[in-house]
Each structure stands twice: as C-alpha cells, then as structure tokens.
Design a protein around this motif. Structure first.
Motif, PDB file in Angstrom:
ATOM      1  N   ARG A 278     -37.124 -14.084  67.572  1.00 13.99           N
ATOM      2  CA  ARG A 278     -36.240 -15.165  67.103  1.00 13.99           C
ATOM      3  C   ARG A 278     -35.951 -15.131  65.611  1.00 13.99           C
ATOM      4  O   ARG A 278     -35.191 -15.947  65.106  1.00 13.99           O
ATOM      5  CB  ARG A 278     -36.870 -16.517  67.459  1.00 13.99           C
ATOM      6  N   GLU A 279     -36.588 -14.217  64.895  1.00 16.92           N
ATOM      7  CA  GLU A 279     -36.418 -14.218  63.438  1.00 16.92           C
ATOM      8  C   GLU A 279     -35.938 -12.863  62.930  1.00 16.92           C
ATOM      9  O   GLU A 279     -36.353 -11.819  63.445  1.00 16.92           O
ATOM     10  CB  GLU A 279     -37.753 -14.557  62.745  1.00 16.92           C
ATOM     11  N   GLY A 280     -35.081 -12.914  61.926  1.00 20.85           N
ATOM     12  CA  GLY A 280     -34.735 -11.742  61.127  1.00 20.85           C
ATOM     13  C   GLY A 280     -34.065 -10.602  61.860  1.00 20.85           C
ATOM     14  O   GLY A 280     -33.341 -10.787  62.844  1.00 20.85           O
ATOM     15  N   GLU A 281     -34.370  -9.403  61.342  1.00 17.85           N
ATOM     16  CA  GLU A 281     -33.736  -8.174  61.813  1.00 17.85           C
ATOM     17  C   GLU A 281     -34.022  -7.910  63.289  1.00 17.85           C
ATOM     18  O   GLU A 281     -33.136  -7.475  64.040  1.00 17.85           O
ATOM     19  CB  GLU A 281     -34.251  -7.000  60.960  1.00 17.85           C
ATOM     20  N   ALA A 282     -35.277  -8.189  63.722  1.00 21.52           N
ATOM     21  CA  ALA A 282     -35.663  -7.917  65.111  1.00 21.52           C
ATOM     22  C   ALA A 282     -34.844  -8.770  66.072  1.00 21.52           C
ATOM     23  O   ALA A 282     -34.435  -8.299  67.147  1.00 21.52           O
ATOM     24  CB  ALA A 282     -37.156  -8.189  65.296  1.00 21.52           C
ATOM     25  N   ALA A 283     -34.574 -10.031  65.698  1.00 21.45           N
ATOM     26  CA  ALA A 283     -33.786 -10.934  66.551  1.00 21.45           C
ATOM     27  C   ALA A 283     -32.353 -10.420  66.689  1.00 21.45           C
ATOM     28  O   ALA A 283     -31.793 -10.393  67.792  1.00 21.45           O
ATOM     29  CB  ALA A 283     -33.793 -12.338  65.965  1.00 21.45           C
ATOM     30  N   ALA A 284     -31.770  -9.998  65.549  1.00 20.53           N
ATOM     31  CA  ALA A 284     -30.397  -9.490  65.572  1.00 20.53           C
ATOM     32  C   ALA A 284     -30.315  -8.216  66.411  1.00 20.53           C
ATOM     33  O   ALA A 284     -29.380  -8.024  67.187  1.00 20.53           O
ATOM     34  CB  ALA A 284     -29.922  -9.224  64.148  1.00 20.53           C
ATOM     35  N   ARG A 285     -31.339  -7.353  66.250  1.00 15.46           N
ATOM     36  CA  ARG A 285     -31.343  -6.093  67.002  1.00 15.46           C
ATOM     37  C   ARG A 285     -31.447  -6.367  68.511  1.00 15.46           C
ATOM     38  O   ARG A 285     -30.768  -5.724  69.313  1.00 15.46           O
ATOM     39  CB  ARG A 285     -32.489  -5.189  66.519  1.00 15.46           C
ATOM     40  N   ALA A 286     -32.290  -7.330  68.882  1.00 12.81           N
ATOM     41  CA  ALA A 286     -32.454  -7.661  70.302  1.00 12.81           C
ATOM     42  C   ALA A 286     -31.137  -8.161  70.898  1.00 12.81           C
ATOM     43  O   ALA A 286     -30.749  -7.759  72.002  1.00 12.81           O
ATOM     44  CB  ALA A 286     -33.553  -8.718  70.466  1.00 12.81           C
ATOM     45  N   ALA A 287     -30.440  -9.034  70.166  1.00 10.40           N
ATOM     46  CA  ALA A 287     -29.153  -9.559  70.651  1.00 10.40           C
ATOM     47  C   ALA A 287     -28.123  -8.439  70.753  1.00 10.40           C
ATOM     48  O   ALA A 287     -27.363  -8.361  71.724  1.00 10.40           O
ATOM     49  CB  ALA A 287     -28.645 -10.662  69.728  1.00 10.40           C
ATOM     50  N   GLN A 288     -28.138  -7.557  69.759  1.00 17.03           N
ATOM     51  CA  GLN A 288     -27.218  -6.427  69.752  1.00 17.03           C
ATOM     52  C   GLN A 288     -27.459  -5.512  70.950  1.00 17.03           C
ATOM     53  O   GLN A 288     -26.518  -5.065  71.617  1.00 17.03           O
ATOM     54  CB  GLN A 288     -27.388  -5.641  68.436  1.00 17.03           C
ATOM     55  N   GLN A 289     -28.735  -5.262  71.246  1.00 18.92           N
ATOM     56  CA  GLN A 289     -29.087  -4.384  72.375  1.00 18.92           C
ATOM     57  C   GLN A 289     -28.640  -5.000  73.702  1.00 18.92           C
ATOM     58  O   GLN A 289     -28.100  -4.319  74.570  1.00 18.92           O
ATOM     59  CB  GLN A 289     -30.602  -4.129  72.394  1.00 18.92           C
ATOM     60  N   LEU A 290     -28.867  -6.313  73.848  1.00 18.79           N
ATOM     61  CA  LEU A 290     -28.466  -6.970  75.095  1.00 18.79           C
ATOM     62  C   LEU A 290     -26.948  -6.943  75.242  1.00 18.79           C
ATOM     63  O   LEU A 290     -26.429  -6.648  76.323  1.00 18.79           O
ATOM     64  CB  LEU A 290     -28.968  -8.424  75.130  1.00 18.79           C
ATOM     65  N   ALA A 292     -24.779  -4.817  73.965  1.00 17.78           N
ATOM     66  CA  ALA A 292     -24.309  -3.455  74.258  1.00 17.78           C
ATOM     67  C   ALA A 292     -24.666  -3.059  75.694  1.00 17.78           C
ATOM     68  O   ALA A 292     -23.825  -2.514  76.423  1.00 17.78           O
ATOM     69  CB  ALA A 292     -24.913  -2.467  73.261  1.00 17.78           C
ATOM     70  N   PHE A 293     -25.900  -3.357  76.111  1.00 20.71           N
ATOM     71  CA  PHE A 293     -26.311  -2.936  77.449  1.00 20.71           C
ATOM     72  C   PHE A 293     -25.582  -3.727  78.536  1.00 20.71           C
ATOM     73  O   PHE A 293     -25.333  -3.198  79.626  1.00 20.71           O
ATOM     74  CB  PHE A 293     -27.827  -3.072  77.642  1.00 20.71           C
ATOM     75  N   SER A 294     -25.250  -4.987  78.249  1.00 15.94           N
ATOM     76  CA  SER A 294     -24.572  -5.797  79.269  1.00 15.94           C
ATOM     77  C   SER A 294     -23.242  -5.156  79.674  1.00 15.94           C
ATOM     78  O   SER A 294     -22.843  -5.232  80.841  1.00 15.94           O
ATOM     79  CB  SER A 294     -24.363  -7.234  78.776  1.00 15.94           C
ATOM     80  N   ILE A 295     -22.566  -4.519  78.723  1.00 17.87           N
ATOM     81  CA  ILE A 295     -21.297  -3.836  79.040  1.00 17.87           C
ATOM     82  C   ILE A 295     -21.573  -2.661  79.979  1.00 17.87           C
ATOM     83  O   ILE A 295     -20.905  -2.478  80.995  1.00 17.87           O
ATOM     84  CB  ILE A 295     -20.609  -3.350  77.745  1.00 17.87           C
TER      85      ILE A 295
END
Lengths: 322, 53
Positions: A278-290, A292-295
C-alpha cells in the motif's frame, strides 16, 4: 496561451483552422478519435462471440458485420472524446487527444461520431439483422450517453456500470449469427463486465492525481486507495471463478479450462499483491503489474476460445457435454 | 460595392491536410463499394440479376 472552456487553446484552434470553419486534422487524428485500441478489443471479443455462437455465418457477412461493429465502437469512442474534451485537456494521459490538442474542432468530432454511429447501425442491420443492429445502437448509446454523459462525472461506480458497454460486443457477435442472444455469450459478457473494475481501478490507483485534477469521481479519489484495493481484490475473486462458467456451459474446452485456471490464479495473486502493498514504489509497481496482466488475461481467455472454435482445437472437458 | 472578399485562404499545410483527408474519404468510399457488392453477392447469390421483374 488562452485555455477555452472546451480545452482547446486559441492558438492551436487557429492553427487547426477551427475558427475559419476549415477542418484542420490529419487523417490519423480522425483515426485517433475512433480509439483504435478499444476498437481492436471490441472487434476481437465480437469475433469470439460470433465463433462460439451456435450455427455459422457466411465469412463475407461476418467480416462486414465485424467492420460495422468496429465502426460503431469507434463512433461511440468519438462521441466520448467530444463530450470529455474538457476533462481530457487537464489529464496528462489524454491531453494529446485531437480535440484538446486543437487539431480537430469539437463540433466536427460530434458530427463525425453521429454520422458513423448511424451508418454503422444501418450497415449492420442491412448485412446481418436488425436485432444485432439495435443491440449495437444500444451499446453506442450506453457508452456515449449513459457512461460518458451521466455516470462518469457523477458516481464512483462509473466504470462498473459503464463497463457493460465494453462487455456487450460478444453478445452482438452472437446476435449477428443467430439473431438472438444466449447463455454462452452472456457468460462472456459477465467476464468482461467483472474484469473492467479491477482493470480500470488498477489504472486509477496509478493516475488518481490526474482524475482528481479533472474532477472525475474515480474510486481512489472518492473512497480512498485502500477501499479501492479491497474492491479490486473482491472483483478479482469473483472474476476468476466466473471465467470458468464457459467451461460449465460447454463453450470452453480443456485448453480454455487450463488457461482460465492458470491465468485466473495469476490475477488473484496480483490482486492480493495490490491489496497488501500500500505504500510507495512497491504499491505503484503492484498496481502496474495488475493493470498490464489484466489485459493479457482477457486476451488469453478470448484467444483460447477463438482457437478452440475457429481452429478445431476444442476438446470437451470429461463429464461435460458440449 | 467594390470591396473584394477573399474568403478562406488555406495555407500550404492546410491544403496538404485537406488533400490527404480527401484521399482517405475516396479510399473509404471505394472500399465500401467493393464491400456492398461482395455482400450483395454473398447474401443473394450469383443469380441476383436472374429474377422476374
């Protein structure tokens, strides 16, 4: 630079010839108004709807119908861009679009969208049947009016309800073939409908500043990032098993079952990741991965159905009749 | 009334864009003609002209 209410600068509008009543856009600007990436998804899912439908359709009729559906989808995208030009102008992701960038006048985009809408519905009615055409007309209306004009600026559930517009194409595809709609393509509708919230909310988590600046009530801005993460997880937990319904209906075979299980698990893992980080770079990366993968997830599900039905790869799941 | 009205004078860039738009519309119309012809044959068969008036 003067920013007018419609998002165009006076300078860019003059350059585009919009003041003089002269069209100023390049051909690629008109193509951009049709949202070609959304259009390709619509064509793809409508094609899958056509191939899983019982019976068949002449390839020429199928091609012409897909073309009409594609143009109808593009027309609704064009009307959306016309209506949302003010929002698009203040969001980094969209401010380069033809209307806010001043390359095409808003009125011209409106005319372009309306003419293409009417034309695509008419062509679909003539080449296939009027039920499919009416369904396409309803889908255009749902996206341009119900979603764009009504839901988008009013409720945080905008993309949940509005997602139906993006989920209708497989049903339109079946309507082209059979003149009606049935459970197999309703299941495909449900998959896209349930896929839309986690997909767009993952993007909204990354672009919440953009949406806040534009005044669009996306869930992260209204309910907060944590509530959005919880909703993403809940929808994904419903989506993954829902993607197995085509197997129970006999629409999806063994290959589809395998793909739906593996990619569904991956979606759940990525959604849990978004929920936990939920915090920082790791949170942004997790959202980005989801995001991208959802497509890829949706593409794989539908591509597998296409391969099973169009290329003879269908092998029934033991114990389930086709 | 000796005042001359110039109307809209397009710049070279506007003329280029207008030409490319015109070509795109021409290609689209030609493609539609072909599409409607092929669809007519597909729907009605090659005997489309062979019917009592």
């Amino acid at each position: 630079m003067t920013l007018a209410t419609d998002g165009m600068t006076t300078e860019s509008r003059a350059a585009a010839g919009a003041f003089a009543g002269v069209s100023g856009g390049e051909v690629r600007d008109y193509v951009a108004l049709l949202k070609p990436r959304v259009m390709s998804l619509v064509v793809f899912t409508a094609l899958v709807g056509m191939v899983v439908a019982p019976g068949g359709v002449h390839p020429v009729i199928g091609f012409a119908a897909l073309l009409a559906i594609a143009v109808g989808a593009g027309a609704s995208g064009c009307l959306n861009m016309w209506w949302d030009a003010d929002i698009d102008a203040v969001m980094t992701r969209t401010r380069g679009r033809p209307i806010p960038a001043g390359r095409i006048a808003a009125d011209e985009a409106l005319t372009f969208g309306l003419v293409l809408s009417a034309f695509s519905v008419f062509v679909l009615g003539v080449v296939s049947n009027w039920f499919a055409a009416a369904f396409l007309a309803f889908t255009i209306f749902f996206y341009a009016v119900v979603y764009s004009m009504w839901l988008k600026r009013w409720t945080a559930q905008n993309i949940v309800i509005g997602g139906a517009a993006g989920a209708f194409p497989p049903m339109i595809g079946e309507a082209v073939v059979t003149g009606t709609v049935g459970w197999p393509t309703f299941a495909l509708f449900a998959i896209i409908f349930l896929w839309t919230p986690p997909h767009f909310w993952a993007l909204a988590l990354l672009k919440s500043g953009d949406y806040a600046r534009a005044g669009v009530p996306m869930l992260p801005n209204v309910a907060g990032a944590d509530a959005t993460r919880r909703q993403i997880l809940l929808y994904t937990l419903i989506l993954a098993p829902a993607a197995l319904v085509p197997v129970a209906l006999g629409t999806g075979g063994l290959a589809y079952l395998a793909v739906a299980v593996v990619t569904g698990l991956a979606m759940v893992i990525l959604a849990v990741n978004v929920y936990r980080r939920r915090e920082g770079e790791a949170a942004a990366r997790a959202a980005q991965q989801l995001f991208a993968f959802s497509i890829l997830y949706l593409f794989l599900l539908f591509a597998t159905l296409l391969a099973e039905h169009a290329f003879g790869l269908y092998a029934a799941v033991p114990g389930l009749a086709r | 009334m000796s005042e001359k009205r110039d109307g809209v004078v397009l710049t070279a860039e506007q003329k280029r864009r207008q030409r490319s738009r015109n070509l795109a519309i021409a290609w689209a119309l030609a493609a539609l003609c072909v599409l409607f012809f092929v669809v007519t044959i597909a729907k009605l068969g090659p005997g489309v002209m062979n019917r009592p008036l």
